[in-house]
Design an enzyme around this catalytic site. Sequence first.
Site, PDB file in Angstrom:
ATOM      1  CG  ASP A 433      -1.822   1.165   1.302  1.00  0.00           C
ATOM      2  OD1 ASP A 433      -2.376   1.533   0.262  1.00  0.00           O
ATOM      3  OD2 ASP A 433      -1.972   1.732   2.392  1.00  0.00           O
ATOM      4  NE  ARG A1028      -8.188   8.554  -8.528  1.00  0.00           N
ATOM      5  CZ  ARG A1028      -8.481   9.505  -7.665  1.00  0.00           C
ATOM      6  NH1 ARG A1028      -8.833   9.183  -6.432  1.00  0.00           N
ATOM      7  NH2 ARG A1028      -8.426  10.771  -8.004  1.00  0.00           N
ATOM      8  CE  LYS A1034      -5.255  -0.905  -2.149  1.00  0.00           C
ATOM      9  NZ  LYS A1034      -4.990  -0.253  -0.848  1.00  0.00           N
ATOM     10  CG  ASP A1054      -1.197   1.849   7.195  1.00  0.00           C
ATOM     11  OD1 ASP A1054      -1.165   2.921   7.816  1.00  0.00           O
ATOM     12  OD2 ASP A1054      -1.651   1.765   6.041  1.00  0.00           O
TER      13      ASP A1054
END
Length: 1461
Positions: A433, A1028, A1034, A1054
Amino acid sequence: MALSVDSSWLRWQWRVRDGFPRSPSETTPLLSPERPRPSYNLRQQRVVFPNNGIFHHNWGKASGRYAGNSICTTKYTLLTFLPQNLFEQFHRWANLYFLFLVILNWMPSMEVFHREITMLPLAVVLFIIMVKDGLEDVRKYLFDRGINCSNSHIYERTEQSYVQKRWKDVRVGDFIQMQCNEIIPADILLLFSSDPSGICHLETANLDGETNLKQRRVVKGFSQQEAPFEPERFHNTIVCEKPNNNLNKFKGYMEHPDKTRTGFGSESLLLRGCTIRNTELAIGIVIYAGHETKAMMNNSGPRYKRSKIERRMNADIFFCIGLLFLMCLVGAIGHSLWNETFKEHPPFDVPDANGNFLPLALGGFYMFLTMIILLQVLIPISLYVSIELVKLGQVFFLHNDLDLYDEETDVPIQCRALNITEDLGQIQYIFSDKTGTLTENKMVFRRCTILGSEFSHQENAKRLETPKELDSDSEEWAQYQYLSFPAKWAQGPATVRSQRSAQPLRRCQSARVPMQGHSQQRSLGCGESSQPPVAFSSSIEKDVTPDKSLLTKVQDAAQWLETLSNTKPANPSLSTTSSIADFFLALTICNSVMVSTTTEPRQRVTMSTSTKVLGMSLEKLQQLFQRLKLSNLSHSFSSTAPFDTDLEESVGTNMPTTDSEERDDASVCSGGYSTDGGYRSSTWDQGDMLGSAEGPPLEEALETPALGLASSDLCYEAESPDEAALVHAARAYRFTLVSRTPEQVTVRLPQGTCLTFDLLCTLGFDSVRKRMSVVVRHPLTGEIIVYTKGADTAIMDLLEDPACVTDTDVEKKLRKIHAKTQKHLDLYARDGLRTLCIAKKVLSEEDFRRWANFRREAEASLDNREELLMETTQHLENQLTLLGATGIEDRLQEGVPDTIAALREAGIQIWVLTGDKQETAVNIAYSCKLLDQTDTVYTINTENQEICESILNCALEEVKQFHGPQKPDHKCFGFRLPFETPATASVPVTPEIGLVVDGKTLNIIFQGKLEKKFLELTQYCRSVLCCRSTPLQKSMIVKLVRDKLRVMTLSIGDGANDVSMIQAADIGIGISGQEGMQAVMSSDFAISRFKHLKKLLLVHGHWCYSRLARMVVYYFYKNVCYVNLLFWYQFFCGFSASTMIDYWQMIFFNLFFTSLPPLLFGVLDKDVSAETLLALPELYKSGQNSECYSLSTFWISMVDAFYQSLVCFFIPYLTYKDSDIDVFTFGIPINTIALATILLYQAMEMKTWTVAHGLLLVSSFLMYFVVSLVYNATCVTCNGPTNPYWVLQGQLSEPTFYLVCVLTPVVALLPRYFFLSVQGTYGKSLITKAQKIDKLPKDKRDLEIQSWRNKQRPAPVPGGAQPILQPGPPVPAQDLKADVPKSSLPPQQKLMKDGALPGEGCGRAHRMEDPPSGTSSVQFSSRNHLLEPGREVAHGHCSTRPTNVPASRGSHCRSQSARTI
């Protein structure tokens, strides 16, 4: 629960007879009385009756059908423990295998050893595991008993009061009274709170690990209770959804006696295990109890993952099974052939009772099964136990590594999965991320644009560039206590901090804590006073220096606000003054930030209703402005709180944002409040009170009857750091948020005037809408205004169409504002800032009334509630008027660029999956060295499948021509190994390739079956950025790469939006940063900083893999070598399954003599030092390539084991040939030689030698002699008819025994020693070279490492093509945008000049027969995307420049759909 509609109708008739209203009065069509009364769908709904006098009969029937509140997490009872535990253990095929052998050995015709002896190994293993499971279950039982016996106050109908009962006595429908700091015993619907606003604060640390407070509100209609709640007056029935494990969703309605309904959601549900904070008293009704509570339904236990070594090991065990089968088959055939040599039955061939002899075939089959019993040790049953012990040791040292400990947060690394430590050394792909993982997640207000006018805040930027910031919260807290205002004022326009030594916030301690076992231990009271007040209070986050030009306009806008009245509404035209006022009002109001004070911790500031609007005289206003002019001050207050969700999730929630698990819309009409607040962000400033050495202090000028806050410091608790940053940015311009309740929000203007807005509705943020809105009533004009803020992609599409405006001038102005704002948004994104758009809308009373009714219907609905609520938001959030946009900076974490560079050198591919803007993500990628200035970057943005496929084809062809032949795939058992090209000075290195795609393109790739081409393109890429992207995308990307490429993957994040990605990877790592603990609780390992990933993988990962892999290979070698000794003996005993070694000696051999050295080896061995591993990241590739444990290493060890077993057997055989020694006298030297050989083999494999290693090897060898001597001296008749009595003692007196035991291991290990010597001398392995470097003195070692690194650097590109490196990222392409008029688009796309990839063309031009209205281009350019006028290419084709044009290494390739199709 089975309740019929008829019984429900009779109940209502009975209630009507008792005086309740007879006719329903509904105001919404959804609940119209004209339609028939719906029945309860008891399969999808739960009906809850209160436990009071009126409903006691129904409650008794219903509560008996629902689960009680007693919990039981144990697996066994006294009666079921033995059978159930054995049943579970025999689910392991290894235990079943050995049970099968025990059963075979009990058959007289196949008995090899004594039956009891055969059972012993399996019984010991089963008993040890049974004891472990039993102890774990006892601990669970004691914990359950402690929880079930906790006390809580439950309403007792007979006594008409609350009495103290145990948790296990709670039932669904009971009324529960809870006090501050008390743990909630069940899932409870909140009906009463001592807070005047009906708010109850919760700490949800036991559920999601977050210690920040959340707010829950009383069900609508119960918040305005002046008298204490009385259960006997509660005459409502509750209908809600069935129990489920979704912590973030809850829906239901309360049915009143008049048949009206009041809807409620998760904002009113108190979850079991949470702790009441800062609320003296709360009362609710139990909805779910015991195992039906959401917390218990989420308690699914630890996840089990199988490591790559374990999967490899299982395959090799099948090889061993095949080998065992072959050896047994040889024994069976040999036994049959042996018997055929006798012309008559030999004496040892005993017939059955009838005098019949077994047929040769049947005898061979029995011998086959007997040989399985004899050679059973070939399957290493002890290997599984040893692996678990080794992993525990590895985790211990991993947990105690100080380099992985974060002093700031006092958090070490957490190992939550104990069975995959070795996978850390084999990672090939990392998915990360961005926000909070690569960046600090400390949001700092940087810039803003209002009505197309940009305010750069240069002074604020200069302040942020100052590197000497106090990062220590403790040091900064000390500064707060000793700062004086006059000294600070002397600096001119600067930031101002509080001079008062305000006390830190403390949690309310008004009540006991009934169960410490349910909550985390934490210090309270004075113990906290020495710590910093709250997180996110560094000066870099709190302070904002206003822009001077904007500050003047803000003051004018504030004065303009005071001229408004009911008769003079706000100017509807696009005036700068009104827009600035609305812009800062939106920043202040459009959020869920709660206001509290430091003098009264966490007590919200509320305003008196009698002084809502203006409470300051004009004289005081004039005095205030005079003071401000004299002081020439520039206030600044800012604060942020951590939040990791990327741009779409950057406003307003810290809950999971997956498509399948969306946060429940926590919105409330008519005094609603967006709940689930949590991120705390605070300042200890003096409000906007400024003092001066001359005249009375400025606090007196601001002090009004409306505000008693002149001496109070305000603290802001925000849901996200973006919200806190915007609120404090507004406060820097002295639009100060003073008070917030569910019904009202109060803002103090720069003059000191307080405006109290009626809060009509709050539409909380969710990742689908990507925005949040508040509906307020303006206190001066009485207008109903909607303020909206959100992602630019969401807001810009909802703006009012300028073409619909009748006034031409206004239309032009709107278009100009939209264009300039979009230009500024692109500028902010290129600078790496997070952008938010601010908009407003004015509603008429009639429109709002209709919308509110529609909203109320949706909230009271159980079916399709989410869809109806989403529809209501779409009705409201449209035709917006753009006010402006903001840019917020999220700084890069320390050590991120070095970590990414090291991981790259280690051969790991790094992908960044973020929800942030594309330009922002690209900028961060350059900053953290994910992309380099010399990289060629492709950007693909399209919503058309044909265009996407064409672009992928073109890009693939270009890259293949650019890089020559495709990288060969090195595969080992389906696992692709990284491509390696030796870097030499004579071979130039081609530019690296980067790929950037957005979420819409990913949808096309997944839906259009383009995954294969996409993955093929990514194989050439150095880095991949997916912008985006949603949480679901993901996880889909991680699964795609993991399954299709068959590589080892690691995900790190996180935030709650990273949970699905973390769980999808082979290894999930959570960062215990500022976003809460949901990612950590879903991860396998938890670290506090991204930089810790470097040592975790390169050092500990390498060690764990190397140790465990070599230990597993050693175990296979050891067992095969030892079992073969028994196999060779069969050739000399007629394949009768006899042994020359006593069976107890065989058991002790594996149980004691050779078990401890491999354990120590697996825990402490270091093939290369940590310093060398960090300095040379390339060494990590040995784990990626499975060099320590592969097919070749396994079979080399097997061959070595066969050779050593031959030597260990036949040298003693030839020595004692033709002698008269007995069988055990022959077996003792073989057993001793085998032990010495196996231990010396272990010593040769050890790379680290300590005193413990030496002592353990020597003690294992000495233990053999001690145990054997004692056993041989005491075992007279323990294994008849042949017994080992005094055998070893006799051997020790023979010189031949010593000679054989010394020479045989030397001969056996000589080939291995020669192989290791040649490998160490001439080997080209990186590990071998690193081991040589490790043995050098420190100064020479450093020189060798530096020389190594210099050789690894790529050679420069000849021909002057080396680009000039710039300090910042390249300027992004000025691509064709969708808003370009069609007439301006050329009929054919033109190709960029600089940096086009070499090649003759695509080889396969993809021409579309029906081109869409937009066009698609594949552009290859350097930093300045200048169109080359001389060359054109037809639409849909992939074009390149001629091959004689040199390639520019600084090219930036951009592929995008020019228009949204």
